[in-house]
Design an enzyme around this catalytic site. Structure first.
Site, PDB file in Angstrom:
ATOM      1  N   GLU A   1       0.851  -1.191   0.000  1.00 53.55           N
ATOM      2  CA  GLU A   1       0.000   0.000   0.000  1.00 53.55           C
ATOM      3  C   GLU A   1       0.888   1.243   0.000  1.00 53.55           C
ATOM      4  O   GLU A   1       1.807   1.377   0.810  1.00 53.55           O
ATOM      5  CB  GLU A   1      -0.975   0.056   1.185  1.00 53.55           C
ATOM      6  CG  GLU A   1      -1.868   1.294   1.008  1.00 53.55           C
ATOM      7  CD  GLU A   1      -3.007   1.441   2.020  1.00 53.55           C
ATOM      8  OE1 GLU A   1      -3.125   0.635   2.957  1.00 53.55           O
ATOM      9  OE2 GLU A   1      -3.772   2.421   1.852  1.00 53.55           O
TER      10      GLU A   1
ATOM     11  N   ASP B   1       9.744   7.856   0.845  1.00 54.83           N
ATOM     12  CA  ASP B   1       9.078   8.247  -0.390  1.00 54.83           C
ATOM     13  C   ASP B   1       8.829   6.994  -1.228  1.00 54.83           C
ATOM     14  O   ASP B   1       9.781   6.309  -1.637  1.00 54.83           O
ATOM     15  CB  ASP B   1       9.971   9.239  -1.153  1.00 54.83           C
ATOM     16  CG  ASP B   1       9.254   9.826  -2.357  1.00 54.83           C
ATOM     17  OD1 ASP B   1       8.343   9.174  -2.913  1.00 54.83           O
ATOM     18  OD2 ASP B   1       9.615  10.949  -2.756  1.00 54.83           O
TER      19      ASP B   1
ATOM     20  N   ASP C   1      -2.015  12.079  -2.042  1.00 58.41           N
ATOM     21  CA  ASP C   1      -2.069  13.540  -1.875  1.00 58.41           C
ATOM     22  C   ASP C   1      -2.012  14.233  -3.227  1.00 58.41           C
ATOM     23  O   ASP C   1      -1.151  13.932  -4.046  1.00 58.41           O
ATOM     24  CB  ASP C   1      -0.883  14.003  -1.011  1.00 58.41           C
ATOM     25  CG  ASP C   1      -1.164  13.745   0.462  1.00 58.41           C
ATOM     26  OD1 ASP C   1      -2.329  13.541   0.808  1.00 58.41           O
ATOM     27  OD2 ASP C   1      -0.203  13.770   1.237  1.00 58.41           O
TER      28      ASP C   1
ATOM     29  N   LYS D   1      -0.439  22.861  -4.954  1.00 59.79           N
ATOM     30  CA  LYS D   1       0.402  24.043  -5.196  1.00 59.79           C
ATOM     31  C   LYS D   1       1.501  23.714  -6.205  1.00 59.79           C
ATOM     32  O   LYS D   1       2.129  22.650  -6.119  1.00 59.79           O
ATOM     33  CB  LYS D   1       1.041  24.507  -3.886  1.00 59.79           C
ATOM     34  CG  LYS D   1       0.028  25.093  -2.925  1.00 59.79           C
ATOM     35  CD  LYS D   1       0.690  25.609  -1.671  1.00 59.79           C
ATOM     36  CE  LYS D   1      -0.370  26.093  -0.705  1.00 59.79           C
ATOM     37  NZ  LYS D   1       0.077  26.112   0.665  1.00 59.79           N
TER      38      LYS D   1
END
Ligand code: SAM
Length: 206
Positions: free
Chosen positions: A21, A73, A96, A100
């Site tokens: 996951e 990461d 996510d 921006k």
């Protein structure tokens, strides 16, 4: 799932199939999967170290020996550390969006590399299951996976508990629930055996 199974055996101490996951957040889905399927090993990569530690602690509390969590990461870990063709499924739920522009480099599917790494990590017949409430992000993921050689399977991801994040997104707007997109893409099995080897010439007898 043959190549790379040695590494997973060292990680888990067992030779069960492995699922990954990406970004489990609070671990709601991961822990529920691990509880429901003790014959499968679950490896999670969570960027937020505190969240990764909390999931690992919860897994220990519930004596889930089939869970491992690393903080890092996922792009780096899947690309560089996960052996090719070594996992049966990868789950990516509500990654996510990093809206921006200055955070653009953090987006998982901004370029083709992460989808390619996922396709490479999957064993033939393995699946990547994705969900997002954001249509644009979902489309981007979908395009990356198909470009990486995965084909849409036409079925929804396996049933999973609704996480706190997912509940929040569903509440975020009047039609939020209808923005949740679900999809499963499956790695194409190799069917072509390639060209037949050319017959070797035998030296002429004199
Ligand atoms: C919006 S939350 C969703 C959590 C969970 N998948 C769910 O559905 O509830 C996104 C999670 O992905 C994690 N994440 C973001 N970028 C990541 C990356 N590059 N590698 C690993 N995890 C990442 C975040 O830390 C966060 O926990």
């Amino acid at each position: 799932v043959s190549r790379g199974s040695g590494l997973w055996r060292r990680v888990f101490g067992t030779a069960r199939p492995v699922e990954i996951e990406i970004g489990p957040g609070r671990g709601d889905v991961l822990l529920a999967f691990a509880r429901a399927r003790p014959d499968t090993n679950f490896f999670a990569v969570e960027h937020a170290a505190g969240a990764a530690e909390a999931i690992a602690a919860a897994a220990a509390r519930h004596r889930l020996g089939n869970v491992r969590v690393v903080a890092g990461d996922a792009r780096c870990i899947v690309e560089r550390l996960v052996p090719p063709a070594s996992v049966t499924a990868i789950h990516v739920y509500f990654p996510d969006p990093w809206p921006k522009t200055r955070h653009r480099h953090r987006r998982l599917f901004d370029g083709p590399d992460f989808a390619r790494a996922i396709a490479r990590a999957l064993a033939p017949g393995g699946a990547v299951h994705v969900a997002s409430d954001l249509p644009d992000l979902f489309r981007a993921m979908w395009n990356r996976f198909t470009a990486a050689g995965l084909t849409p399977r036409g079925t929804a991801p396996p049933p999973r508990p609704v996480s706190k994040f997912e509940r929040k997104y569903a509440r975020a707007g009047a039609h939020a629930a209808s923005f949740i997109k679900l999809a499963t893409a499956r790695r194409r099995d190799r069917v072509s055996p390639g060209p037949a080897p050319r017959a070797r010439r035998t030296p002429r007898s004199r």
